[in-house]
Each structure stands twice: as structure tokens, then as C-alpha cells.
Scaffold this active site. Structure first.
Site, mmCIF file in Angstrom:
data_model
loop_
_atom_site.group_PDB
_atom_site.id
_atom_site.type_symbol
_atom_site.label_atom_id
_atom_site.label_comp_id
_atom_site.label_asym_id
_atom_site.label_seq_id
_atom_site.Cartn_x
_atom_site.Cartn_y
_atom_site.Cartn_z
ATOM 1 N N GLU A 218 0.821 -1.212 0.000
ATOM 2 C CA GLU A 218 0.000 0.000 0.000
ATOM 3 C C GLU A 218 0.855 1.264 0.000
ATOM 4 O O GLU A 218 0.529 2.237 -0.691
ATOM 5 C CB GLU A 218 -0.936 -0.004 1.212
ATOM 6 N N ARG A 222 0.456 3.717 -3.298
ATOM 7 C CA ARG A 222 -0.213 4.993 -3.024
ATOM 8 C C ARG A 222 0.796 6.128 -2.844
ATOM 9 O O ARG A 222 0.712 7.146 -3.524
ATOM 10 C CB ARG A 222 -1.091 4.870 -1.775
ATOM 11 N N ASP A 351 -4.284 -10.393 -8.256
ATOM 12 C CA ASP A 351 -4.635 -9.457 -9.329
ATOM 13 C C ASP A 351 -3.501 -8.653 -9.962
ATOM 14 O O ASP A 351 -3.134 -8.863 -11.113
ATOM 15 C CB ASP A 351 -5.757 -8.514 -8.865
ATOM 16 N N GLU A 485 -12.470 -0.772 -10.099
ATOM 17 C CA GLU A 485 -11.996 -1.730 -11.113
ATOM 18 C C GLU A 485 -12.917 -1.854 -12.325
ATOM 19 O O GLU A 485 -12.444 -1.994 -13.464
ATOM 20 C CB GLU A 485 -11.774 -3.104 -10.471
#
Length: 582
Positions: A218, A222, A351, A485
């Protein structure tokens, strides 16, 4: 015999000399000289090897020898907290003083772009209805931002119902996640007052010396991704130096027997460990596989090869180990380098690993043949084992558990429509149309998961068994937390096909967000997409500003805004430039 006796025997042969007297005097002088020379040797030796002896060594050694003694190895420099100059300081110093010919040049980079980054008119579409829709998305962004600034400034995310800030425990003490995630969105939308407020906060208040449990994944996607993107869009040195400084703090997570990083890191102490819920202390495929884009750019900006070396080492290990049926399971031991469980998913846990393979190839200006081979080989295995067709004709990605299919698809897996679309051109020529068709089918299925709910927003996961198709059958899967998404795939498919249905579907999502997620002081996720009397979760996720609203804005913009010829998007929708040799 004593020294004095031996000398008296020698001098006894000399005429006119008293052997006993001469021998005594000479023996005393010799002993004194020996003592004196020993004392001098001890004194100089002690001075030479004292900790502060570098000044003496400069007297006795040549300049090159001094450098060899005092300079640590390159990798030690990157990891050492007491090094004379950090990677970020090195990059900043080179830029300010022009001392290094290898220093990154922003002007030189801009000349490598094929098109204007923001298009001829900021991507403004000529069609009045499309432009009106784009302006609506911009208004949503300003509304979300203004409320974050009013009630949660400096915190990570806004709680819009209670009108306060949320810090959370994903970022290890770092603050301002919504600010960093919004920098590029504000900039491309032309919200310059808001962008300047965000930039000022980064300059005055972004403290990277935090101490707490941070998600490597993360923080990378980010914070590092957001800062890198802001730098490449604006040329502001502040963003570059912060990105490199933070990237340096992530490096200790790679200190494992295999070089596969652990998922959690203390940014202050550098200690790292695996998530407590991860099977047998394993690392997660989507986490260690979603570093490549950012780390390649960290090497480019800092002129320090260590970042690229770390992610290339991950590639080497993944290429070496056996893949069951050509698939990549989600859990890998950072100690042994072996798979821990044979659970495969294109949604959560897996993913963005696949996304970063094709995007690494595209970002390398199609030179990274290793990434290309890994991506298309993985796609063949996915098609052979996971892609399914429902009785109602919907194409979906099932999950694989040791050979047994779970006919569930997560909202997170809906990014794959866009991923397969952007990868269609570079596979086998005879499969180009096949991949475009598959991308369209997956995107259609994800749209169906939205239309089959009462709110016209999609659930966290939907199933294709027991007569259900594209609907959540479990109460725990019915929530929607402002995820991007499905809209992400609409944007990619619009650019690839210019089929107007994708813009229409995007507008349906805007209307649903406005009706069900907009509250008095921001936007909130909802707990059940199948009821009209919605219950809000009181959270305006930072990715709503970074991804959901950005992808909607791009969907209603001309293709020359952040053109695909020059830019790829990281998994948090932060645009990073295609790397071209000048």
C-alpha cells in the site's frame, strides 16, 4: 649470554679500549635505543589504529586509498542509516549542482514524450454531452476533496458521516494518504488551487520518519506511486526527493533468504515481517508482484541500481520455480522460495501481479521481453484453467484451489477486462481479436454485476453457481466501498474500441454514486448494494479520489489526455511514463 657480555667480548680485541668499561657503556646505550624505538613504534601504531585515525591515514595514504577505506559498498550505502549521503540526497544534490552527468533531467525526459501530456485542450471532448459529464466528475472530485480538507486534513481518509479523519494502520504512521493519492487527479483536472494546497502540505507536513506497521504494497502503490506521478507531471523536485527517500525506507523488507520481501515493514526501524493471517508466514503474490513499475522509476530518478535489482531478483525466482499447470499461486515463502498453498486468483491476492507484467513490458517501450513472455504464458494458463462461461452466456474468471474451481469472481478481478485489452496488440497476431473479445466479455460480465443490483453498483464478489449469475449470494459479499476496477475497464475499453456503450455504462455508475454514495460531507461506501435503503460505511477511501474519479474523468475525455503512447497507470491509477532511452 646477556647483550653486555657479548659486546665486551667483541671490544676486547680493540687496542686502547677497556673491554669492561666500553662494554658497559655500549650495552646501556643499546638497551636505551631499543627501548626508545619500541616506544615510538607503539605510539605511532596506537595513533594509527584509533577510531579517529582517518586524519593520520590521509597523511600516510594516497587519496584513492582513503576513499577505498572510508566508502561502504553500494548496497550497504542504500541500506545504512549512518551513510554519508543517502540515495535521495545523492539525487537531489546532483540535480541542484549539475555535478553528475548521470543525474535525471526532467527537460530531457519531456523531450522523449511523443505527445503533449495533457493534450491540446486538457482532453476536453468536442461533444457537449460528454463534456458536461466530464465536468460533473470534476465537481464530484472537488466536493470529495473540499470535505476531506475541511474535516480530515492531514489524516489518511475522511469519515464523511461523522465528519472527522481516519488514520488506519496500513501506512505505518504515514499521514495524508488522500493528499498524495489526489495530487495527479487534481492536476490533470485543472483544480490548481487544490493541487497547490496539496503540494504545500507535502512540503511542510509529510513526515517520512514514522514508526509503525506499514503495508509494503500500500505504501508503494499509493505514496511512492503518487509522488512519482506528481513529479513526472509537474517537474517539482520536492516530489522526486520524497519518493526516493521513501523508497529507500522500503528496502529492508527485501532482507530475506530469497530476496522476496515480507509484507509488513516498520519504516523507522527497518524491521519487516509477514502478515499474521498469511499462510505459514508467506508473502502475497499481488504484493511482492506489484513493485516493478515504481522501483524501476526509483532507479531511474536516483541513479541507484538497487531498486531495479530487487524487483528483477523477484522475477528470476518466479521464473525458476515450478508453476502448477503454469499458474502462479497466491502464497510464497520468503524463506524457502516455494509455494505455500495452491490457491490461484485473478482477484484479491493475485490481481495486480499480472497487471504489472504487461505494464512492465509496455513501460519499457516494449523492450522487456521477459515480462512479455511471463504475461502471455500466464494468460494461456489462465484461459486453460480459470476462464469459464456461465449457462447464461457470461464469461468470468473462476478461482482455483488445488485443482478445484470456485465459481466466484471478485470486484477486484474486474480490472482484468482492461488488462487483457491493453495486452491484445502484442501477443500472437492471430490472437489479437480473441483477446479483445475476451476483454469485452469480461467487462460485460462486470457491468452485469452492477445492473443486477438494486443500487446499480457492484458487490465485492459475485457468484456463478446454484443458479446465481453475477450476483452476490452471501451477505458478506454485498458491500461496495467506492472501488474503481469496473470503471477502470470501461475506460480502457473505450480507448481501445470507442464503443459508446462504455461511456454510457460509466455514466450509469456516476448516477449511482451520486444517488447512493454521496452524503452531506463527502462520499461513502455502502454495506448492501441490493437494498434501496442504503447503510453507509462512513469511509471515503483515498482510492476513490485517485482511481474511481480519475478513470471516470479520463473516460469522458479525449484520448490525448495522458495518451497511452507515453503513459501507463500503476495499480493505484498513478500515471508513470514509458521509459525511453534518449
Amino acid at each position: 649470554a646477556p647483550v653486555g657480555v657479548k659486546l665486551s667480548m667483541v671490544f676486547r680485541k680493540l687496542p686502547g679500549v677497556s673491554a669492561s668499561g666500553m662494554g658497559l657503556r655500549l650495552s646501556q646505550k643499546f638497551v636505551f635505543l631499543l627501548f626508545l624505538s619500541g616506544l615510538v613504534t607503539l605510539c605511532f601504531g596506537a595513533l594509527f589504529f584509533l577510531p579517529d585515525s582517518v586524519r593520520l591515514k590521509r597523511i600516510f595514504l594516497s587519496k584513492t586509498e582513503v576513499q577505498a577505506v572510508t566508502r561502504p559498498a553500494q548496497e550497504d550505502m542504500a541500506l545504512s542509516r549512518s551513510k554519508p549521503e543517502s540515495a535521495s540526497e545523492k539525487a537531489t544534490s546532483a540535480d541542484h549542482h549539475g555535478a553528475s552527468s548521470d543525474a535525471f533531467s526532467f527537460k530531457k525526459f519531456q523531450k522523449c514524450l511523443l505527445k503533449a501530456t495533457l493534450g491540446t485542450d486538457g482532453g476536453r471532448p468536442a461533444d457537449p454531452q460528454t463534456n458536461e459529464r466530464r465536468e460533473k466528475v470534476k465537481e464530484m472530485m472537488k466536493f470529495a476533496w473540499d470535505n476531506y480538507k475541511r474535516y480530515a486534513w492531514g489524516k489518511n481518509e475522511l469519515r464523511p458521516l461523522t465528519k472527522n479523519g481516519h488514520i488506519g494502520n496500513m501506512f505505518g504512521g504515514l499521514r495524508g494518504a488522500s493528499i498524495i493519492d489526489s495530487l495527479d487527479t487534481l492536476y490533470i483536472m485543472g483544480l490548481m488551487d487544490e493541487y497547490n494546497d496539496a503540494k504545500e502540505w507535502v512540503q511542510t507536513s509529510l513526515d517520512l520518519n514514522s514508526n509503525g506497521e506499514a503495508s509494503l504494497f500500500e505504501v508503494n502503490i499509493r505514496y511512492v506511486g503518487g509522488l512519482l506521478s506528481a513529479y513526472y507531471l509537474t517537474g517539482e523536485e520536492l516530489f522526486k526527493s520524497k519518493a526516493v527517500e521513501l523508497g529507500e525506507k522500503l528496502l529492508p523488507a527485501f532482507s530475506t533468504p530469497t530476496g522476496i520481501p515480507r509484507g509488513v515493514i516498520n519504516l523507522g526501524s527497518g524491521t519487516s515481517w509477514s502478515w499474521g493471517w498469511a499462510s505459514a508466514g508467506s508473502s502475497i503474490l499481488a504484493e511482492f508482484g506489484t513493485l516493478h513499475l515504481e522501483f524501476v522509476h526509483l532507479t531511474e530518478l536516483s541513479n541507484n541500481p538497487i531498486y531495479k535489482e530487487k524487483v528483477m531478483n523477484i522475477r528470476k525466482l518466479l521464473n525458476k520455480i515450478e508453476k502448477p499447470h503454469g499458474l502462479y499461486p497466491n502464497f510464497l515463502s520468503p524463506v524457502s522460495g516455494n509455494w505455500v498453498q495452491h490457491h490461484v486468483s485473478i482477484g484479491g491476492l493475485g490481481d495486480s501481479f499480472y497487471e504489472y507484467l504487461i505494464k512492465s513490458y509496455l513501460m519499457s517501450d516494449k523492450k522487456d521481453e521477459d515480462a512479455k513472455k511471463m504475461y502471455y504464458t500466464a494468460m494461456e494458463a489462465i484461459e486453460a484453467n480459470l476462464v469459464q462461461k456461465s449457462p447464461g452466456g457470461l464469461t468470468y474468471m473462476a478461482e482455483w484451489r488445488g485443482g478445484i474451481l470456485d465459481h466466484k469472481m471478485g470486484h477486484l478481478a474486474c480490472f482484468s477486462g482492461g488488462m487483457i485489452g491493453i495486452g491484445a496488440d502484442d501477443g500472437a497476431p492471430e490472437k489479437r481479436q480473441h483477446y479483445l473479445d475476451l476483454a469485452a466479455e469480461i467487462t460485460h460480465t462486470c457491468h452485469e454485476s452492477y445492473t443486477r443490483s438494486t443500487t446499480k453498483l457492484g458487490p465485492e464478489a459475485f457468484r456463478f453457481d446454484s443458479g446465481a449469475e453475477a450476483t452476490a449470494t452471501r451477505l458478506s459479499d454485498r458491500y461496495y466501498i467506492l472501488r474503481p476496477e469496473v470503471i477502470e475497464s470501461y475506460m480502457y475499453m473505450w480507448r481501445l474500441t470507442h464503443d459508446p456503450k462504455y461511456r454510457d455504462w460509466g455514466w450509469e455508475a456516476v448516477e449511482a454514486l451520486e444517488q447512493h454514495c454521496r452524503v452531506e460531507s463527502g462520499f461513502s461506501g455502502i454495506r448492501d448494494v441490493y437494498t434501496m435503503t442504503v447503510s453507509h460505511d462512513n469511509m471515503q477511501q483515498s482510492f476513490f479520489l485517485s482511481e474511481t474519479l480519475k478513470y471516470l474523468y479520463l473516460l469522458f475525455s479525449d484520448d490525448d489526455l495522458l495518451p497511452f503512447e507515453d503513459w501507463v497507470f500503476n495499480t493505484e491509477a498513478h500515471p508513470l511514463p514509458i521509459y525511453r532511452d534518449s
